[in-house]
Design a protein around this motif. Structure first.
Motif, PDB file in Angstrom:
ATOM      1  N   ASP A 121       0.808  -1.214   0.000  1.00  0.00           N
ATOM      2  CA  ASP A 121       0.000   0.000   0.000  1.00  0.00           C
ATOM      3  C   ASP A 121       0.846   1.271   0.000  1.00  0.00           C
ATOM      4  O   ASP A 121       0.357   2.354   0.282  1.00  0.00           O
ATOM      5  N   PHE A 122       2.117   1.151  -0.337  1.00  0.00           N
ATOM      6  CA  PHE A 122       3.011   2.306  -0.372  1.00  0.00           C
ATOM      7  C   PHE A 122       2.647   3.233  -1.520  1.00  0.00           C
ATOM      8  O   PHE A 122       2.443   2.796  -2.657  1.00  0.00           O
ATOM      9  N   ILE A 123       2.577   4.542  -1.214  1.00  0.00           N
ATOM     10  CA  ILE A 123       2.323   5.561  -2.228  1.00  0.00           C
ATOM     11  C   ILE A 123       3.401   6.634  -2.088  1.00  0.00           C
ATOM     12  O   ILE A 123       3.506   7.272  -1.042  1.00  0.00           O
ATOM     13  N   ASN A 277      18.715 -11.199  -2.334  1.00  0.00           N
ATOM     14  CA  ASN A 277      19.751 -10.262  -1.923  1.00  0.00           C
ATOM     15  C   ASN A 277      19.766  -8.982  -2.754  1.00  0.00           C
ATOM     16  O   ASN A 277      20.653  -8.152  -2.603  1.00  0.00           O
ATOM     17  N   VAL A 278      18.779  -8.775  -3.619  1.00  0.00           N
ATOM     18  CA  VAL A 278      18.593  -7.521  -4.347  1.00  0.00           C
ATOM     19  C   VAL A 278      17.141  -7.111  -4.168  1.00  0.00           C
ATOM     20  O   VAL A 278      16.234  -7.797  -4.643  1.00  0.00           O
ATOM     21  N   VAL A 279      16.905  -6.012  -3.438  1.00  0.00           N
ATOM     22  CA  VAL A 279      15.541  -5.650  -3.064  1.00  0.00           C
ATOM     23  C   VAL A 279      15.313  -4.152  -3.208  1.00  0.00           C
ATOM     24  O   VAL A 279      16.255  -3.367  -3.336  1.00  0.00           O
ATOM     25  N   LYS A 280      14.055  -3.776  -3.177  1.00  0.00           N
ATOM     26  CA  LYS A 280      13.641  -2.365  -3.153  1.00  0.00           C
ATOM     27  C   LYS A 280      13.204  -2.027  -1.734  1.00  0.00           C
ATOM     28  O   LYS A 280      12.380  -2.722  -1.149  1.00  0.00           O
ATOM     29  N   VAL A 281      13.756  -0.950  -1.172  1.00  0.00           N
ATOM     30  CA  VAL A 281      13.410  -0.498   0.174  1.00  0.00           C
ATOM     31  C   VAL A 281      12.617   0.803   0.055  1.00  0.00           C
ATOM     32  O   VAL A 281      13.014   1.719  -0.673  1.00  0.00           O
ATOM     33  N   SER A 282      11.508   0.887   0.781  1.00  0.00           N
ATOM     34  CA  SER A 282      10.649   2.081   0.742  1.00  0.00           C
ATOM     35  C   SER A 282      10.319   2.504   2.166  1.00  0.00           C
ATOM     36  O   SER A 282       9.867   1.687   2.972  1.00  0.00           O
ATOM     37  N   TYR A 297       6.796  -6.348   1.136  1.00  0.00           N
ATOM     38  CA  TYR A 297       6.578  -6.778   2.512  1.00  0.00           C
ATOM     39  C   TYR A 297       6.662  -5.574   3.459  1.00  0.00           C
ATOM     40  O   TYR A 297       7.672  -4.857   3.482  1.00  0.00           O
ATOM     41  N   LYS A 298       5.615  -5.357   4.244  1.00  0.00           N
ATOM     42  CA  LYS A 298       5.628  -4.277   5.218  1.00  0.00           C
ATOM     43  C   LYS A 298       6.336  -4.772   6.471  1.00  0.00           C
ATOM     44  O   LYS A 298       5.834  -5.619   7.206  1.00  0.00           O
ATOM     45  N   VAL A 299       7.529  -4.233   6.720  1.00  0.00           N
ATOM     46  CA  VAL A 299       8.359  -4.693   7.829  1.00  0.00           C
ATOM     47  C   VAL A 299       7.934  -4.039   9.136  1.00  0.00           C
ATOM     48  O   VAL A 299       7.763  -4.705  10.152  1.00  0.00           O
ATOM     49  N   TRP A 300       7.782  -2.709   9.137  1.00  0.00           N
ATOM     50  CA  TRP A 300       7.386  -1.972  10.340  1.00  0.00           C
ATOM     51  C   TRP A 300       6.297  -0.972   9.987  1.00  0.00           C
ATOM     52  O   TRP A 300       6.299  -0.396   8.893  1.00  0.00           O
ATOM     53  N   ILE A 367       4.593  -2.319 -16.487  1.00  0.00           N
ATOM     54  CA  ILE A 367       4.445  -1.631 -15.209  1.00  0.00           C
ATOM     55  C   ILE A 367       5.133  -2.423 -14.111  1.00  0.00           C
ATOM     56  O   ILE A 367       4.923  -3.629 -13.972  1.00  0.00           O
ATOM     57  N   LYS A 368       5.946  -1.741 -13.320  1.00  0.00           N
ATOM     58  CA  LYS A 368       6.618  -2.401 -12.205  1.00  0.00           C
ATOM     59  C   LYS A 368       5.605  -2.718 -11.100  1.00  0.00           C
ATOM     60  O   LYS A 368       4.690  -1.929 -10.848  1.00  0.00           O
ATOM     61  N   PRO A 369       5.772  -3.845 -10.438  1.00  0.00           N
ATOM     62  CA  PRO A 369       4.781  -4.238  -9.429  1.00  0.00           C
ATOM     63  C   PRO A 369       4.692  -3.301  -8.237  1.00  0.00           C
ATOM     64  O   PRO A 369       3.652  -3.221  -7.593  1.00  0.00           O
ATOM     65  N   GLU A 370       5.766  -2.551  -7.936  1.00  0.00           N
ATOM     66  CA  GLU A 370       5.690  -1.629  -6.812  1.00  0.00           C
ATOM     67  C   GLU A 370       4.791  -0.428  -7.092  1.00  0.00           C
ATOM     68  O   GLU A 370       4.606   0.439  -6.228  1.00  0.00           O
ATOM     69  N   SER A 371       4.211  -0.365  -8.286  1.00  0.00           N
ATOM     70  CA  SER A 371       3.221   0.659  -8.615  1.00  0.00           C
ATOM     71  C   SER A 371       1.841   0.311  -8.070  1.00  0.00           C
ATOM     72  O   SER A 371       0.900   1.114  -8.211  1.00  0.00           O
ATOM     73  N   TYR A 372       1.712  -0.852  -7.463  1.00  0.00           N
ATOM     74  CA  TYR A 372       0.391  -1.351  -7.057  1.00  0.00           C
ATOM     75  C   TYR A 372      -0.342  -0.373  -6.145  1.00  0.00           C
ATOM     76  O   TYR A 372      -1.538  -0.112  -6.316  1.00  0.00           O
ATOM     77  N   GLY A 373       0.356   0.184  -5.142  1.00  0.00           N
ATOM     78  CA  GLY A 373      -0.307   1.062  -4.185  1.00  0.00           C
ATOM     79  C   GLY A 373      -0.931   2.269  -4.849  1.00  0.00           C
ATOM     80  O   GLY A 373      -2.053   2.681  -4.511  1.00  0.00           O
ATOM     81  N   VAL A 374      -0.228   2.882  -5.800  1.00  0.00           N
ATOM     82  CA  VAL A 374      -0.743   4.053  -6.505  1.00  0.00           C
ATOM     83  C   VAL A 374      -1.941   3.676  -7.364  1.00  0.00           C
ATOM     84  O   VAL A 374      -2.975   4.358  -7.359  1.00  0.00           O
ATOM     85  N   LEU A 375      -1.825   2.591  -8.117  1.00  0.00           N
ATOM     86  CA  LEU A 375      -2.933   2.159  -8.972  1.00  0.00           C
ATOM     87  C   LEU A 375      -4.175   1.811  -8.141  1.00  0.00           C
ATOM     88  O   LEU A 375      -5.301   2.134  -8.528  1.00  0.00           O
ATOM     89  N   LYS A 376      -3.954   1.170  -7.016  1.00  0.00           N
ATOM     90  CA  LYS A 376      -5.080   0.823  -6.150  1.00  0.00           C
ATOM     91  C   LYS A 376      -5.767   2.075  -5.628  1.00  0.00           C
ATOM     92  O   LYS A 376      -7.006   2.151  -5.553  1.00  0.00           O
ATOM     93  N   ASP A 377      -4.996   3.091  -5.268  1.00  0.00           N
ATOM     94  CA  ASP A 377      -5.561   4.343  -4.772  1.00  0.00           C
ATOM     95  C   ASP A 377      -6.407   5.019  -5.846  1.00  0.00           C
ATOM     96  O   ASP A 377      -7.516   5.501  -5.577  1.00  0.00           O
ATOM     97  N   ILE A 378      -5.894   5.033  -7.080  1.00  0.00           N
ATOM     98  CA  ILE A 378      -6.660   5.620  -8.178  1.00  0.00           C
ATOM     99  C   ILE A 378      -7.926   4.815  -8.449  1.00  0.00           C
ATOM    100  O   ILE A 378      -9.015   5.369  -8.644  1.00  0.00           O
TER     101      ILE A 378
END
Length: 462
Positions: A121-123, A277-282, A297-300, A367-378
């Motif tokens: 759900d990251f935007i 061992n290669v990840v995206k951090v937000s 994955y929502k860590v905190w 479309i990159k999968p990390e776009s999910y939060g923005v698309l869901k909001d729209i």
């Protein structure tokens, strides 16, 4: 036999002791092999290794080694979106990610889809204010716009786009161009490690703090807590005590030196060697609230991590030290955006909404999968306002050919339309598309930040 992926570095890696790497130790099943430069010609590896890199070995710690993996989903089983997905970032999107099934037959691992990020759900913030891809820095140099009390250098990694900052021994690394952070902002970056990584090596810590004099005080944010105050540390490590997951920690500091207000530590599945061992951090700050994601994955999710009375003006990365000589952390594609997203108000009330949060593969409409939060909001806004129709307009920066950019922008708007229909059940009859290419820049294309703000998707109410 497992396939080894290696990183290319343009200069001999020098440690703070002044000792240079002459040989690189790379782990293979059941043995350790000394990989030396004179043996390179006898090995069947990518030809790019030999292009001008004679002074260096063709790998550091075997970054992209992949071990045998079972298929994540079996027929009839419910997939776990958080358990075993690879990064959708540019850093890993182009890696040939091969796994070996139990039968021994090589199998191509599928790239994560939007659906696999259904819990993401990251935007990102509305306006990009800082971008660091190290494009202006020469491979082998420490980046010109950063400072450190350690050492490091810009490198390239085989199979990835762009450049990375390889962090040297224990120390603090900070971008000097970040000097103000509002109460609502997002921080994103790509993180990689060598695939062989000791549990006893330290965390990669991301620091967000209020610092009186960064050039003088940044070293307080080293491994030990001594002079730390008015900030938060977010630690990530690719191996927990059990060796099968990654490890995460946070530590929130108050107004006195070393005054830890709260802290915690836990294992989590999204970051671990060698498979992830290669990840995206937000990181997402909303006033006092802090959320940290690794891939999807929502860590905190901490409601009181930030003090609203403090003026956070400092971001840094701290390496607590490497237990094994070949261990390394790498960071890339740092991006800071400010402003709280307000899709509903802007689209429904103002009639227009623009976002840089829908991301695509390079020169592609995928479309990159990390776009999910923005698309869901729209999609939620369109679902709640069932009579509203919109035009989706793609925009690009000025890099490349005008005609190609125009065609690409049109394809990207069509891809967004398809995603909203397929994955969020928005009626296609409510969606029109268009592309403007580079013809309508939101900001000048003279900086990395300006280009990032121009790579956008616009929604106009009809």
């Amino acid at each position: 036999m497992e396939r080894l992926y290696v990183i290319l570095v343009s200069a001999v890696i020098t440690f703070c002791s002044g000792t240079a790497f002459a040989q690189i130790r790379i782990s293979e099943p059941g043995r350790v092999v000394e990989r030396q430069a004179e043996n390179r010609a006898n090995r069947k590896i990518d030809q790019a290794v030999d292009k001008g890199f004679d002074s260096v070995e063709e790998g550091i710690g075997n970054l992209f080694k992949k071990k045998d993996k079972k298929a994540k989903e079996t027929e009839g089983a419910k997939p776990d979106a958080n358990a075993d997905t690879k990064s959708g970032s540019e850093a890993s999107s182009d890696i040939s990610n091969e796994a070996t099934a139990e039968s021994g037959t090589p199998a191509k691992a599928a790239k994560p889809s939007l659906k696999s990020y259904s819990k993401f759900d990251f935007i990102p913030g509305e306006k990009v204010v800082a971008v660091e891809d190290f494009a202006q820095d020469a491979v082998g140099d420490f980046p010109a716009k950063w400072n450190t009390n350690s050492s490091g250098e810009v490198v390239t990694i085989e199979g990835t786009e762009g450049k990375w900052l390889m962090l040297g021994p224990e120390g603090v690394f900070y971008p000097e161009f970040v000097n103000k952070l509002p109460e609502n902002f997002t921080l994103e970056f790509n993180l990689a490690t060598t695939s062989e990584f000791s549990f006893y090596s330290g965390y990669l810590r991301t620091i967000i703090a209020e610092v009186a004099t960064p050039a003088k005080d940044f070293a307080n944010w080293k491994g030990f807590d001594g002079g730390k105050k008015n900030g938060i540390e977010l630690g990530l490590h690719p191996k927990d005590a059990g060796g099968s997951q990654g490890l995460a920690m946070f530590n929130v500091f108050g107004e006195e030196d070393a005054s830890s207000i709260m802290k915690n530590e836990k294992s989590f599945p999204a970051f671990h060697v060698p498979e992830h061992n290669v990840v995206k951090v937000s990181v997402w700050r909303q006033k006092g609230r802090m959320r940290l994601y690794v891939d999807d994955y929502k860590v905190w999710d901490l409601p009181r991590a930030f003090n609203p009375e403090k003026n956070y003006n400092f971001i840094a990365f701290s390496n607590q030290g490497y237990h094994e000589e070949a261990n390394r952390y790498f960071i890339s594609n740092l991006r800071i955006a400010v402003g709280a997203p307000d899709t509903r108000s802007k689209l429904i009330t103002e009639g227009k909404f623009s976002t840089t949060g829908i991301l695509f593969d390079v020169n592609s409409a995928n479309i990159k999968p990390e776009s999910y939060g923005v698309l869901k909001d729209i999609a939620n806004v369109l679902t709640e306002n069932g009579t509203v129709k919109v035009k989706i307009i793609g925009h690009t920066d000025s890099d490349g050919d005008d005609g190609s950019n125009l065609a690409l922008s049109k394809k990207r708007s069509e891809a967004v339309k398809e995603a909203l229909s397929r994955d969020f059940s928005v009626d296609k009859g409510r969606l029109e598309t268009d592309g403007k290419g580079e013809s309508e820049p939101a900001t000048p294309n003279t900086t990395s930040e300006g280009k990032a703000n121009n790579r956008r998707v616009e929604f106009v109410k009809l």
